[in-house]
Design an enzyme around this catalytic site. Sequence first.
Site, PDB file in Angstrom:
ATOM      1  N   ASP A  48       0.018  19.268 -20.909  1.00  0.00           N
ATOM      2  CA  ASP A  48      -0.572  17.516 -21.191  1.00  0.00           C
ATOM      3  C   ASP A  48       0.202  16.962 -22.095  1.00  0.00           C
ATOM      4  O   ASP A  48       0.407  17.598 -23.563  1.00  0.00           O
ATOM      5  CB  ASP A  48      -1.837  18.529 -21.870  1.00  0.00           C
ATOM      6  CG  ASP A  48      -3.059  16.926 -22.302  1.00  0.00           C
ATOM      7  OD1 ASP A  48      -2.049  16.185 -21.500  1.00  0.00           O
ATOM      8  OD2 ASP A  48      -3.724  17.171 -22.420  1.00  0.00           O
ATOM      9  N   PHE A  79      -7.306  19.066 -24.744  1.00  0.00           N
ATOM     10  CA  PHE A  79      -8.228  17.876 -25.237  1.00  0.00           C
ATOM     11  C   PHE A  79      -9.374  17.823 -24.252  1.00  0.00           C
ATOM     12  O   PHE A  79      -9.953  18.593 -23.298  1.00  0.00           O
ATOM     13  CB  PHE A  79      -7.377  17.050 -24.521  1.00  0.00           C
ATOM     14  CG  PHE A  79      -7.443  15.397 -24.573  1.00  0.00           C
ATOM     15  CD1 PHE A  79      -7.946  15.033 -25.650  1.00  0.00           C
ATOM     16  CD2 PHE A  79      -8.178  14.723 -23.039  1.00  0.00           C
ATOM     17  CE1 PHE A  79      -8.056  13.711 -26.354  1.00  0.00           C
ATOM     18  CE2 PHE A  79      -8.564  13.466 -23.836  1.00  0.00           C
ATOM     19  CZ  PHE A  79      -8.404  12.965 -25.205  1.00  0.00           C
ATOM     20  N   ASP A  80     -10.538  16.875 -24.628  1.00  0.00           N
ATOM     21  CA  ASP A  80     -12.018  17.115 -24.139  1.00  0.00           C
ATOM     22  C   ASP A  80     -11.957  17.003 -22.718  1.00  0.00           C
ATOM     23  O   ASP A  80     -13.038  17.277 -22.848  1.00  0.00           O
ATOM     24  CB  ASP A  80     -12.661  15.867 -24.946  1.00  0.00           C
ATOM     25  CG  ASP A  80     -12.510  14.780 -25.069  1.00  0.00           C
ATOM     26  OD1 ASP A  80     -11.184  13.963 -24.841  1.00  0.00           O
ATOM     27  OD2 ASP A  80     -13.143  13.354 -26.082  1.00  0.00           O
ATOM     28  N   TYR A 130       0.994  -1.406   0.266  1.00  0.00           N
ATOM     29  CA  TYR A 130      -0.133   0.157  -0.366  1.00  0.00           C
ATOM     30  C   TYR A 130       0.962   1.209   0.037  1.00  0.00           C
ATOM     31  O   TYR A 130       0.539   2.396  -0.904  1.00  0.00           O
ATOM     32  CB  TYR A 130      -0.990  -0.243   1.346  1.00  0.00           C
ATOM     33  CG  TYR A 130      -1.937   1.145   0.694  1.00  0.00           C
ATOM     34  CD1 TYR A 130      -3.574   0.623   1.305  1.00  0.00           C
ATOM     35  CD2 TYR A 130      -1.661   2.527   1.676  1.00  0.00           C
ATOM     36  CE1 TYR A 130      -4.393   1.455   0.933  1.00  0.00           C
ATOM     37  CE2 TYR A 130      -2.924   3.672   1.703  1.00  0.00           C
ATOM     38  CZ  TYR A 130      -4.102   2.703   0.740  1.00  0.00           C
ATOM     39  OH  TYR A 130      -4.965   4.053   1.170  1.00  0.00           O
ATOM     40  N   ALA A 135       0.513  13.863 -23.101  1.00  0.00           N
ATOM     41  CA  ALA A 135      -0.013  11.794 -23.122  1.00  0.00           C
ATOM     42  C   ALA A 135       1.103  11.649 -24.352  1.00  0.00           C
ATOM     43  O   ALA A 135       1.280  10.535 -24.775  1.00  0.00           O
ATOM     44  CB  ALA A 135      -1.311  12.100 -23.807  1.00  0.00           C
ATOM     45  N   LYS A 169      -1.033   6.499 -23.574  1.00  0.00           N
ATOM     46  CA  LYS A 169      -0.913   6.593 -24.910  1.00  0.00           C
ATOM     47  C   LYS A 169       1.102   6.685 -25.432  1.00  0.00           C
ATOM     48  O   LYS A 169       1.451   5.043 -24.652  1.00  0.00           O
ATOM     49  CB  LYS A 169      -0.827   8.229 -24.977  1.00  0.00           C
ATOM     50  CG  LYS A 169      -1.977   9.298 -24.854  1.00  0.00           C
ATOM     51  CD  LYS A 169      -3.116   8.509 -25.847  1.00  0.00           C
ATOM     52  CE  LYS A 169      -4.846   8.734 -25.328  1.00  0.00           C
ATOM     53  NZ  LYS A 169      -4.787  10.425 -24.027  1.00  0.00           N
ATOM     54  N   HIS A 180     -20.690  12.655 -26.293  1.00  0.00           N
ATOM     55  CA  HIS A 180     -19.901  11.521 -27.327  1.00  0.00           C
ATOM     56  C   HIS A 180     -19.698  10.729 -26.907  1.00  0.00           C
ATOM     57  O   HIS A 180     -19.664   9.662 -27.849  1.00  0.00           O
ATOM     58  CB  HIS A 180     -19.299  12.811 -28.009  1.00  0.00           C
ATOM     59  CG  HIS A 180     -17.636  13.151 -27.597  1.00  0.00           C
ATOM     60  ND1 HIS A 180     -17.669  14.297 -26.596  1.00  0.00           N
ATOM     61  CD2 HIS A 180     -16.756  12.194 -27.144  1.00  0.00           C
ATOM     62  CE1 HIS A 180     -16.617  13.973 -25.549  1.00  0.00           C
ATOM     63  NE2 HIS A 180     -16.023  13.084 -26.243  1.00  0.00           N
TER      64      HIS A 180
HETATM   65  C1  LIG Z   1      -6.155  11.072 -23.965  1.00  0.00           C
HETATM   66  C2  LIG Z   1      -5.420  12.185 -23.044  1.00  0.00           C
HETATM   67  C3  LIG Z   1      -5.991  13.145 -22.171  1.00  0.00           C
HETATM   68  C4  LIG Z   1      -6.575  12.036 -21.208  1.00  0.00           C
HETATM   69  O1  LIG Z   1      -6.261  10.981 -20.638  1.00  0.00           O
HETATM   70  P1  LIG Z   1      -6.885   9.415 -20.355  1.00  0.00           P
HETATM   71  O2  LIG Z   1      -6.388   8.268 -19.891  1.00  0.00           O
HETATM   72  O3  LIG Z   1      -8.008   9.376 -21.281  1.00  0.00           O
HETATM   73  O4  LIG Z   1      -7.977   9.877 -18.931  1.00  0.00           O
HETATM   74  C5  LIG Z   1      -5.814  14.296 -21.589  1.00  0.00           C
HETATM   75  N1  LIG Z   1      -5.263  15.020 -22.634  1.00  0.00           N
HETATM   76  C6  LIG Z   1      -4.867  13.929 -23.480  1.00  0.00           C
HETATM   77  C7  LIG Z   1      -3.895  15.476 -24.779  1.00  0.00           C
HETATM   78  C8  LIG Z   1      -4.730  12.926 -24.346  1.00  0.00           C
HETATM   79  O5  LIG Z   1      -4.418  12.472 -25.636  1.00  0.00           O
END
Ligand SMILES: *Cc1c(COP(=O)(O)O)cnc(C)c1O
Length: 459
Positions: free
Chosen positions: A215, A124-125, A72, A217, A258, A450
């Site tokens: 951000d 990102f969304d 843990y 990913a 990613k 969506h």
């Molecule tokens: C996928 C993604 C996220 C969110 O990540 P999740 O692992 O899907 O929650 C945030 N920003 C970007 C640019 C992404 O491609």
Amino acid sequence: MELPFAESYRIKMVENIKKSTREEREQWIKDAHYNLFLLKSDYVFIDLLTDSGTGAMSDKQWSAIMLGDESYAGARSYYNMKNAIKDILGFDYFLPTHQGRAAENVLYSTIIKEGDVLPGNSHFDTTKGHIEFRRATALDCTIDEASDTQLEIPFKGNVDVKKLEKALQDNPKEKIPCVVLTVTNNTAGGQPVSMQNIREVSALCKKYGVLLQMDSARFAENAYFIKTREAEFKNKSIKEIVKEMFSYADIMTMSSKKDAIVNMGGFVAFKSEELWKNCQKFCIMNEGFITYGGMSGRDMNALAVGLDEGTEFDYLETRIKQVEYLGSKLDEYGIPYQRPAGGHAIFVDAKKILTHVPKEEFIAQTLGIELYLEAGIRGVEIGAMLADRDPITRENRFPKLELLRLAIPRRTYTNNHMDVIATALKNVYDRRESITRGYVIIREEPIMRHFTVEMDKAK
Ligand SMILES: *Cc1c(COP(=O)(O)O)cnc(C)c1O
């Protein structure tokens, strides 16, 4: 004779996938209310819904899974992940989370208040969702060139520094918790941000005294494009480029699904010990204790290995050349897409293909359904459905672009699959004039509609 290009790995394990008939697919997509997210994956032959968590882990990652420490607190796996984040990315502090959006939740719960403004490049969304849910504004400062799909420029994901500087001048710095730089710029078509642009954005953040969040990913794919397109970095290794990219960031949020090539996981990393401490309570409340967050020990181990493999040039070259290959097949058939091909996906320009479908009937969504009906291939809409309604006026937002994203999972499909995708799309393209109607919404959620929206054929 010059040797042709080949993948930098060989296959050790396979997973069977199933074909289906058009009649079956017609029933299945109707049962799924014409929402590709609501389809069973067994009903899909080639799944390009996302490259998130859908990649193939390596033998080394699977071995690391067996060595996971599930303690843990203070697990060895946590320290493996900590060392990888320090050595490869250069951050001293981090909190593991179950995925990228959870990292956003932990960070934004701490730093955003109502009325704040977060300038950036095509948020990102989920990022935008987390910002708007807190009644703050995600201000898009992407370069205008990004919305011309046919324009070939090397760094189409860049921030327009004039727009950014205006945002920084127009708002007091207390209202700007951070600038959000997304690398690569997913929403604009997986398009990279140049090191020069990163440096300029960083300089502006310093000048106006605001933090820079990356951000991240697809940071490794971004580094590949810097190496191959920005002369100064030709002879630098991916790992050297990555180090420099993050040297400008104060915070990074990461969807490890990613570029860390794991099926689940994420983190938020900090340069500041104080901010890390301030964020801990939200990690503990929403994710888990600070040394595992939302992750199992085994997954933290696989993530540490994935960060290393994901920042190797040979792997990235294999990946990005596959996306380029699909793009070159579409070129052969004259099918328009966001040029040049992005890092993780091809974004087909649905507006240029389905010219008879009214925008109110969701053009890119319609193209996605047609491609599914044609060959059981699942892409995802990046258009009016995703753009959702304006949070204030509740009117539908109609973005400049209607794109169908075909995301390529890492190390998963072969170029034969790419050929099937291109041919299926050509068949739809050839009958594009006969497609005149799209879909209407029957049921939708007030935010991020969506994912669960239900639709019917427009009559
Ligand atoms: C996928 C993604 C996220 C969110 O990540 P999740 O692992 O899907 O929650 C945030 N920003 C970007 C640019 C992404 O491609």
